[in-house]
Design a protein around this motif. Sequence first.
Motif, PDB file in Angstrom:
ATOM      1  N   ASP A 105      -8.254  -2.898   5.593  1.00 50.83           N
ATOM      2  CA  ASP A 105      -8.027  -3.536   4.379  1.00 50.83           C
ATOM      3  C   ASP A 105      -7.886  -4.490   3.679  1.00 50.83           C
ATOM      4  N   HIS A 168      -2.934   2.460  -1.475  1.00 48.82           N
ATOM      5  CA  HIS A 168      -3.609   3.527  -0.843  1.00 48.82           C
ATOM      6  C   HIS A 168      -2.982   3.598   0.453  1.00 48.82           C
ATOM      7  N   HIS A 175      -9.446   5.272   1.094  1.00 45.09           N
ATOM      8  CA  HIS A 175      -8.312   5.659   0.482  1.00 45.09           C
ATOM      9  C   HIS A 175      -7.928   7.421   0.052  1.00 45.09           C
ATOM     10  N   THR A 199      -1.774   0.823   2.355  1.00 42.52           N
ATOM     11  CA  THR A 199      -2.195  -0.793   2.032  1.00 42.52           C
ATOM     12  C   THR A 199      -1.242  -1.010   0.762  1.00 42.52           C
ATOM     13  N   GLU A 201      -1.130  -4.198  -2.232  1.00 46.60           N
ATOM     14  CA  GLU A 201      -2.156  -4.427  -3.464  1.00 46.60           C
ATOM     15  C   GLU A 201      -1.748  -5.166  -5.338  1.00 46.60           C
ATOM     16  N   GLU A 232      -3.609  -8.338  -0.500  1.00 47.24           N
ATOM     17  CA  GLU A 232      -3.771  -6.756  -0.515  1.00 47.24           C
ATOM     18  C   GLU A 232      -3.737  -6.961   1.686  1.00 47.24           C
TER      19      GLU A 232
HETATM   20 CO    CO Z   1      -7.385  -1.496  -0.917  1.00 45.74          CO
END
Ligand code: CO
Length: 250
Positions: A105, A168, A175, A199, A201, A232
Amino acid sequence: MVQLKTNAEIEAMRPACQVAANTLVMIEEYLKPGITTDEINQIVHDYTLAHGGIPAPLNYRGFPKSVCTSVNHVVCHGIPDKKKLKDGDIINVDVTTIIDGWHGDTSKTFFVGKPKIRTQRLVDVAREALQLGIDVVKPGATLGDIGHVIQTFVEKNKFSVVREYCGHGIGRVFHEDPQIVHYGKQGEGMVIKEGMVFTIEPMVNAGKHPVKVLNDNWTVVTRDRGLSAQFEHTLAVRKDGVEILTQPTT
Ligand code: CO
Ligand code: MF3
Ligand code: CO
C-alpha cells in the motif's frame, strides 16, 4: 491483535509492495491536464494485472474502482470518475496491490501542471512529515513517537493533521492492527517490535483538520474546502531500524 511477521513473510510481501511502488512511478507521466481519473484508474488496473497483481481497492467494502484518486480538497478515498484534471490541481494516487495474497500500500501526491507556491509547500510538508515519521521507527520506540513527530512538524508549518484516518498494519489483510495515528505524544502508545509491518500515511490539510464523507459514502473532503495532501509507505520493522517496502526500484 498485532501479527508480527517473520523474515520469510516480509520477503513474501516484497512483490506486492514493489508493484505498488512502481505503479506510482509509471503513472506520473499520465498526470497531465485533460486526463480523467477514470482513465488513470484503467491504466493502474491494467498495469497491476500485467505485473501479476490484483488491485486491492476494487470491491473492497464496496469500493467501485481499482485505485483511489483524491484531487485538491479531497483528503482520501476519492473515486475515479469522468472529471478531467486541470492545470494547478494536486492529486493523490493511492495504490494497493495484492500478490500471492499479500498487500502493498503506497500513495503519493502529484502536481498537475504548475503549482502555486503555497500548494508546493503543503505537498512538501506532507512528504517530509511521512519521512520524519519513518525516521523514528525502530524496535523500542512507540507509536506515539511517530504521531508526535508528524503532528509537531505539520503544525509548526501552520498546516493541520487529519484525525479520522490513520495508518494500519498490513499483510494478508488490507487493514489490520495496529492503527497508526498521525498525532500524539512521545513515549505513549504501543511499543514498536521487530516484525511489525504497517503503513504511515499522514493527511495534511492546508486549513483546519475536520473532514466529512460525501454522500457516495467514500469520498473524504476537508470541511473548509482547503487543499489536502498525503503520502504513504508500507514499512517493515527490522532488528535495528525500519525498511521501506514500497521504495520504488524503477
Ligand atoms: Co493504507
Ligand atoms: N489505500 C487506502 C489506505 O491507505 C485504503 C483505500 S480503501 C478503498 O489505507 F477501498 F478506498 F480502496
Ligand atoms: Co493506501
